[in-house]
Motif scaffolding. Sequence first.
Motif, PDB file in Angstrom:
ATOM      1  N   UNK A 129      39.811   6.382  -1.686  1.00 28.08           N
ATOM      2  CA  UNK A 129      38.413   6.280  -2.120  1.00 28.08           C
ATOM      3  C   UNK A 129      38.310   6.379  -3.638  1.00 28.08           C
ATOM      4  N   UNK A 130      39.084   7.294  -4.205  1.00 30.59           N
ATOM      5  CA  UNK A 130      39.061   7.476  -5.653  1.00 30.59           C
ATOM      6  C   UNK A 130      39.523   6.213  -6.360  1.00 30.59           C
ATOM      7  N   UNK A 131      40.584   5.616  -5.850  1.00 22.68           N
ATOM      8  CA  UNK A 131      41.101   4.383  -6.456  1.00 22.68           C
ATOM      9  C   UNK A 131      40.085   3.254  -6.351  1.00 22.68           C
ATOM     10  N   UNK A 132      39.393   3.213  -5.220  1.00 22.43           N
ATOM     11  CA  UNK A 132      38.394   2.154  -5.021  1.00 22.43           C
ATOM     12  C   UNK A 132      37.248   2.314  -6.016  1.00 22.43           C
ATOM     13  N   UNK A 133      36.799   3.555  -6.222  1.00 22.36           N
ATOM     14  CA  UNK A 133      35.699   3.827  -7.166  1.00 22.36           C
ATOM     15  C   UNK A 133      36.102   3.465  -8.583  1.00 22.36           C
ATOM     16  N   UNK A 134      37.309   3.862  -8.956  1.00 27.88           N
ATOM     17  CA  UNK A 134      37.785   3.563 -10.308  1.00 27.88           C
ATOM     18  C   UNK A 134      37.895   2.060 -10.524  1.00 27.88           C
ATOM     19  N   UNK A 135      38.282   1.337  -9.501  1.00 25.94           N
ATOM     20  CA  UNK A 135      38.418  -0.116  -9.628  1.00 25.94           C
ATOM     21  C   UNK A 135      37.056  -0.764  -9.844  1.00 25.94           C
ATOM     22  N   UNK A 136      36.042  -0.271  -9.097  1.00 25.08           N
ATOM     23  CA  UNK A 136      34.707  -0.838  -9.247  1.00 25.08           C
ATOM     24  C   UNK A 136      34.163  -0.601 -10.655  1.00 25.08           C
ATOM     25  N   UNK A 137      34.329   0.604 -11.174  1.00 27.61           N
ATOM     26  CA  UNK A 137      33.832   0.921 -12.515  1.00 27.61           C
ATOM     27  C   UNK A 137      34.576   0.114 -13.565  1.00 27.61           C
ATOM     28  N   UNK A 138      35.806  -0.150 -13.324  1.00 30.09           N
ATOM     29  CA  UNK A 138      36.603  -0.944 -14.265  1.00 30.09           C
ATOM     30  C   UNK A 138      36.139  -2.398 -14.283  1.00 30.09           C
TER      31      UNK A 138
END
Length: 259
Positions: free
Chosen positions: A221-230
């Motif tokens: 989930x954390x990786x997914x959130x970081x990808x979206x913000x990026x």
Amino acid sequence: MAIKKKKKSRKDEEDIPLVVYTTYIGAVPQALSHCKWLEQMFKSLNVRYKKVDLGVHKDMVTFVRQTSGKRELPQVFINNIYIGGYEEFFDWHEDGNVYYVLKEMGYTDPIPEEFDKSKEQIDQEAEEYVKNNEGVFQDIKEKAKKMESDMEHLQAVRRKWLFQRKQKLYENLAESEANKQDTSKDAIETNVNVKDMIKRLNSKASSAQSNTVQSNTVALKKNTTEKKSFDTIPLPQDETTTNTENDDHQDDIPLPDDN
């Protein structure tokens, strides 16, 4: 000069009433030894006999078997009457009755005086011998009685020993059975402990696996959130593209005249 033995004529052989049927052709070792023993016994007693080898005179086999009712060899006949075989003559020889049996069955050759006796004379001499040696026989009887008593004592000791041995065996069996039961109980307890340990290990493994799954889920989930913000961050323009556009605009500027 060597003296040659006079060969027996056919007439002399025909006058011999005692016939020994033997075989030396294809016979088993036991039959061969019996035939040799019987012939040597007759020779030692100076008993005249006629030997017929059934391996050669096969025409006599049927007569011998039907008359005696036996297949074993040797077999002894007197005047074509069956007398006996190896076992009978062995017993008669041991008892010293060979001459007596031959005489009773019609053997006509002269018999040594010490053997030329009737059955009554032999029995009478035996009784006299017993009377003359009564003391010796009494000692033998006493020794035999003592031996019998000793034998009974030994039998009693043996019975006692067997009883004790059997009792000890039963005790060992009972002890062994008890040890087996104890071992079985220990094995059951050990099995239960092993099962409990396996359950605890499985529980710990399941808990660790669950924690690992949760950690992986959180990380995902954390990786997914970081990808979206990026993905929402604007990319800088390329300088090469800007310069190219400026060059294109410069081409639109009118050039001055030559005048």
